[in-house]
Design a protein around this motif. Structure first.
Motif, PDB file in Angstrom:
ATOM      1  N   GLY A  32      -4.937   0.350  -6.478  1.00 24.04           N
ATOM      2  CA  GLY A  32      -4.721  -0.652  -5.239  1.00 24.04           C
ATOM      3  C   GLY A  32      -5.692  -0.608  -4.312  1.00 24.04           C
ATOM      4  N   SER A  33      -5.572  -0.735  -3.050  1.00 14.78           N
ATOM      5  CA  SER A  33      -6.768  -0.787  -2.081  1.00 14.78           C
ATOM      6  C   SER A  33      -7.262   0.741  -1.882  1.00 14.78           C
ATOM      7  CB  SER A  33      -6.062  -1.064  -0.680  1.00 14.78           C
ATOM      8  OG  SER A  33      -4.955  -0.098  -0.362  1.00 14.78           O
ATOM      9  N   GLY A  34      -6.742   1.809  -2.459  1.00 14.45           N
ATOM     10  CA  GLY A  34      -7.512   2.983  -2.679  1.00 14.45           C
ATOM     11  C   GLY A  34      -7.070   4.145  -1.608  1.00 14.45           C
ATOM     12  N   THR A  35      -5.803   3.919  -1.229  1.00 17.83           N
ATOM     13  CA  THR A  35      -5.295   4.951  -0.074  1.00 17.83           C
ATOM     14  C   THR A  35      -5.599   6.425  -0.686  1.00 17.83           C
ATOM     15  OG1 THR A  35      -3.633   3.391   0.242  1.00 17.83           O
ATOM     16  CG2 THR A  35      -3.434   5.467   1.240  1.00 17.83           C
ATOM     17  N   THR A  36      -5.033   6.603  -2.055  1.00 20.48           N
ATOM     18  CA  THR A  36      -5.131   8.000  -2.730  1.00 20.48           C
ATOM     19  C   THR A  36      -6.604   8.483  -2.487  1.00 20.48           C
ATOM     20  OG1 THR A  36      -3.511   7.398  -4.208  1.00 20.48           O
ATOM     21  CG2 THR A  36      -4.915   9.366  -4.761  1.00 20.48           C
ATOM     22  N   PHE A  87      -8.853   3.641 -10.720  1.00 21.98           N
ATOM     23  CA  PHE A  87      -8.772   2.511 -11.784  1.00 21.98           C
ATOM     24  C   PHE A  87      -8.139   1.455 -11.268  1.00 21.98           C
ATOM     25  CE2 PHE A  87      -9.793   6.051 -14.624  1.00 21.98           C
ATOM     26  CZ  PHE A  87     -11.271   5.935 -14.592  1.00 21.98           C
ATOM     27  N   ASP A  88      -8.371   0.080 -11.700  1.00 22.97           N
ATOM     28  CA  ASP A  88      -7.339  -0.944 -11.349  1.00 22.97           C
ATOM     29  C   ASP A  88      -7.927  -2.011 -12.221  1.00 22.97           C
ATOM     30  OD1 ASP A  88      -5.103  -1.439  -9.013  1.00 22.97           O
ATOM     31  OD2 ASP A  88      -5.686  -3.146  -9.771  1.00 22.97           O
ATOM     32  N   THR A  89      -6.698  -3.058 -12.604  1.00 24.25           N
ATOM     33  CA  THR A  89      -7.487  -4.220 -13.333  1.00 24.25           C
ATOM     34  C   THR A  89      -7.798  -5.356 -12.421  1.00 24.25           C
ATOM     35  OG1 THR A  89      -4.862  -4.782 -13.555  1.00 24.25           O
ATOM     36  CG2 THR A  89      -6.096  -4.023 -15.636  1.00 24.25           C
ATOM     37  N   ASP A 109      -7.988  -0.755 -17.238  1.00 23.95           N
ATOM     38  CA  ASP A 109      -6.728  -0.847 -17.653  1.00 23.95           C
ATOM     39  C   ASP A 109      -6.034   0.732 -17.660  1.00 23.95           C
ATOM     40  OD1 ASP A 109      -3.980  -1.154 -18.738  1.00 23.95           O
ATOM     41  OD2 ASP A 109      -4.819  -3.170 -19.608  1.00 23.95           O
ATOM     42  N   ALA A 110      -4.977   0.726 -17.010  1.00 30.85           N
ATOM     43  CA  ALA A 110      -4.333   2.238 -16.809  1.00 30.85           C
ATOM     44  C   ALA A 110      -3.776   2.649 -18.353  1.00 30.85           C
ATOM     45  CB  ALA A 110      -3.295   2.367 -15.851  1.00 30.85           C
ATOM     46  N   ARG A 111      -3.636   1.733 -19.100  1.00 34.61           N
ATOM     47  CA  ARG A 111      -2.992   1.838 -20.547  1.00 34.61           C
ATOM     48  C   ARG A 111      -4.242   2.576 -21.398  1.00 34.61           C
ATOM     49  NH1 ARG A 111      -0.493  -3.763 -20.867  1.00 34.61           N
ATOM     50  NH2 ARG A 111      -2.630  -4.270 -20.227  1.00 34.61           N
ATOM     51  N   ARG A 156       0.862  -1.150  -0.092  1.00 33.26           N
ATOM     52  CA  ARG A 156      -0.035   0.175  -0.027  1.00 33.26           C
ATOM     53  C   ARG A 156       0.831   1.188   0.031  1.00 33.26           C
ATOM     54  NH1 ARG A 156      -3.007  -2.139   3.913  1.00 33.26           N
ATOM     55  NH2 ARG A 156      -1.832  -1.111   5.374  1.00 33.26           N
ATOM     56  N   MET A 157       0.495   2.237  -0.380  1.00 30.48           N
ATOM     57  CA  MET A 157       1.094   3.514  -0.410  1.00 30.48           C
ATOM     58  C   MET A 157       1.076   4.219   0.812  1.00 30.48           C
ATOM     59  SD  MET A 157       0.807   7.067  -2.746  1.00 30.48           S
ATOM     60  CE  MET A 157      -0.130   6.267  -3.957  1.00 30.48           C
ATOM     61  N   ALA A 158       2.028   4.633   1.268  1.00 30.15           N
ATOM     62  CA  ALA A 158       2.273   5.166   2.820  1.00 30.15           C
ATOM     63  C   ALA A 158       1.169   6.513   2.726  1.00 30.15           C
ATOM     64  CB  ALA A 158       3.485   5.699   3.195  1.00 30.15           C
TER      65      ALA A 158
HETATM   66  C1  LIG Z   1       1.594  -0.950  -5.938  1.00 30.04           C
HETATM   67  S1  LIG Z   1       0.097  -1.315  -6.258  1.00 30.04           S
HETATM   68  C2  LIG Z   1      -0.944   0.319  -5.645  1.00 30.04           C
HETATM   69  C3  LIG Z   1      -1.290   0.137  -4.118  1.00 30.04           C
HETATM   70  C4  LIG Z   1      -1.954   1.600  -3.866  1.00 30.04           C
HETATM   71  N1  LIG Z   1      -1.415   2.718  -4.125  1.00 30.04           N
HETATM   72  C5  LIG Z   1      -2.374   1.340  -2.283  1.00 30.04           C
HETATM   73  O1  LIG Z   1      -2.117   2.321  -1.570  1.00 30.04           O
HETATM   74  O2  LIG Z   1      -3.106   0.453  -2.109  1.00 30.04           O
HETATM   75  C6  LIG Z   1      -0.124  -1.294  -8.048  1.00 30.04           C
HETATM   76  C7  LIG Z   1      -1.465  -1.714  -8.483  1.00 30.04           C
HETATM   77  O3  LIG Z   1      -1.457  -1.560  -9.734  1.00 30.04           O
HETATM   78  C8  LIG Z   1      -2.442  -2.320 -10.375  1.00 30.04           C
HETATM   79  N2  LIG Z   1      -2.145  -2.735 -11.815  1.00 30.04           N
HETATM   80  C9  LIG Z   1      -1.150  -3.665 -12.373  1.00 30.04           C
HETATM   81  N3  LIG Z   1      -1.405  -3.547 -13.569  1.00 30.04           N
HETATM   82  C10 LIG Z   1      -2.501  -2.635 -13.971  1.00 30.04           C
HETATM   83  C11 LIG Z   1      -2.945  -2.017 -15.326  1.00 30.04           C
HETATM   84  N4  LIG Z   1      -2.362  -2.481 -16.495  1.00 30.04           N
HETATM   85  N5  LIG Z   1      -4.137  -1.039 -15.135  1.00 30.04           N
HETATM   86  C12 LIG Z   1      -4.465  -0.796 -13.908  1.00 30.04           C
HETATM   87  N6  LIG Z   1      -3.731  -1.157 -12.725  1.00 30.04           N
HETATM   88  C13 LIG Z   1      -2.888  -2.036 -12.870  1.00 30.04           C
HETATM   89  C14 LIG Z   1      -2.159  -3.798  -9.662  1.00 30.04           C
HETATM   90  O4  LIG Z   1      -3.535  -4.470  -9.839  1.00 30.04           O
HETATM   91  C15 LIG Z   1      -1.897  -3.062  -8.024  1.00 30.04           C
HETATM   92  O5  LIG Z   1      -3.268  -3.002  -7.265  1.00 30.04           O
END
Ligand SMILES: C[S@@+](CC[C@H](N)C(=O)[O-])C[C@H]1O[C@@H](n2cnc3c(N)ncnc32)[C@H](O)[C@@H]1O
Length: 408
Positions: free
Chosen positions: A46-50, A64-66, A223-225, A21-23
């Motif tokens: 990820g878990s949604g900290t932001t 967004f997340d996959t 997808d973030a792309r 998770r992000m701090a």
């Molecule tokens: C380091 S984690 C993020 C943690 C987040 N900042 C938190 O505080 O919980 C990276 C995230 O990128 C996501 N991810 C990987 N490939 C992705 C994609 N193509 N599009 C969107 N999210 C993706 C992963 O599923 C993972 O949840």
């Protein structure tokens, strides 16, 4: 200001375990630099900290997340909760599940869509009693009509599966995505702990009780792309991209996702699109651009070709993510990326160097870069594995790099 930030950080408790998770302190600091109300995006949420921190401060938040479990957790954590209603529904679900349990045979104790491969996986990770209890609970939760309540109940159920030590599966270290089977019988029974887990979800919520008037957060499986957002529509992008090769999120998450109706083959398909996972290999490393970037990342020639291809794929994926980030951020906006460097087979790999160069290529200019120590309990990177892992290297593995960029 510092005291205020500390107080805010202490109010945000995770709703569900999540690796890397992000701090929260980073998010508070970044948000504090921008006073007015913003549209904040985390494209790899990820878990949604932001989102949680941005919403607490009254910003419009999009994530967004996959990974479907990340989406579920981020939604649950950033949503409004009516504790009384949630408790009432949870008790009702538990009661119905108990009744359902009486008529459920072991042969029926699977999620309804599970194919043979998924059933075998479930038999491997869950003992017969928990299989029946989980089947009864999940069948009951899937019939809950109110989607918000249902989401929170799924989150409570999933917290029982994704644990470090004791949970309802036969494994340990699932929350770190390194599951290994250690128990003959699970230490915890799903039905016994369900209401307790619901209480944990309520306790972690920052959005309970009276109407607070905060804008809602939006989370989608995207997808973030390829972001479904207009050009120049976001004030701040704040995200931590996957830490290459460090965590295979879905390896652990699938223990929970199978109970929500995902089959292993569905999860494999999602995983193959995840950035940074080992399955993402096969990219070209021969074009001049990619090979230059790879050489900036570390001593690539020390790594097998398969790993070099994996890195090339990471670079190509992050290239698309950064192109999208640049497209959606306003000309006066900011982009903050929290990047972990990693060690692969004893070779130190500077993901942050590649990301900085890619960002520049897409017209995101570096304003500042800082390194931050990772506390020991957040050292999720793989342990050093070879003669190259000296003291200096270990030190660097405890760090993450915070890149602040602005459109040129
Ligand atoms: C380091 S984690 C993020 C943690 C987040 N900042 C938190 O505080 O919980 C990276 C995230 O990128 C996501 N991810 C990987 N490939 C992705 C994609 N193509 N599009 C969107 N999210 C993706 C992963 O599923 C993972 O949840």
């Amino acid at each position: 200001m510092a005291a205020d930030l500390t107080r805010q950080s202490s109010t945000i408790r995770p709703v569900h375990p999540f690796p890397a998770r992000m701090a929260p302190s980073i998010v508070w600091e970044v948000l504090a630099m921008h006073g007015q109300k913003m549209r904040v995006l985390d494209p790899m949420v990820g878990s949604g900290t932001t989102l949680v921190a941005a919403r607490i401060q009254g910003h419009e938040a999009i994530g967004f997340d996959t990974d479907p479990l990340a989406v579920l957790i981020a939604r649950a954590w950033s949503s409004d909760i009516d504790p009384l209603e949630l408790r009432r529904k949870a008790r009702e679900v538990k009661e119905r599940a108990r009744r359902r349990l009486r008529e459920l045979s072991l042969g029926e104790a699977y999620p309804s869509r599970a194919d043979e491969e998924t059933r075998a996986f479930i038999r491997f990770w869950f003992d017969p009693l928990n299989r029946k209890q989980l089947a009864a609970l999940t069948q009951t939760i899937s019939r809950v009509r109110d989607t918000e309540t249902q989401l929170l109940l799924w989150c409570a159920l999933s917290r029982l599966v994704i644990t470090k030590k004791v949970g309802v599966s036969l494994g340990m270290d699932i929350s770190h995505s390194r599951p290994h089977r250690v128990y003959r019988q699970a230490p915890i029974r799903s039905l016994d702990e369900f209401l307790y887990s619901v209480e944990k979800v309520i306790k972690a919520s920052s959005f309970t009780g009276v109407r607070h008037g905060l804008p809602s957060a939006e989370v989608q499986q995207v997808d973030a792309r390829n972001l479904p957002l207009e050009d120049s529509s976001v004030d701040l992008v704040l995200t931590s991209p996957p830490y290459l090769n460090a965590i295979d999120y879905l390896r652990g998450h699938r223990l929970s996702l199978v109970w929500m109706g995902y089959r292993l083959r569905d999860i494999r398909e999602i995983r193959s699109n995840n950035i940074g996972s080992e399955v993402s290999s096969g990219a070209c490393i021969d074009d001049g651009y990619t090979s230059r970037l790879l050489s900036e990342m570390g001593e690539m020639e020390e790594l097998p070709l398969r790993v070099q291809r994996m890195l090339a794929r990471y670079v190509a994926d992050m290239d698309q993510v950064l192109r999208e980030i640049k497209r959606v951020v306003k000309p006066c906006g900011r982009v903050v990326l929290v990047v972990g460097d990693s060690t692969i087979r004893g070779v130190f790999v500077r993901n942050s160097a590649a990301i900085r160069i890619l960002a520049g290529f897409h017209g995101l200019v570096l304003k500042s870069s800082s390194r931050r120590n990772l506390p020991d309990n957040r050292r999720y990177l793989p342990p050093p594995s070879s003669h190259r892992s000296g003291k200096q290297l270990q030190g660097r593995m405890r760090e993450e790099v915070i890149l602040t960029l602005k459109p040129s």
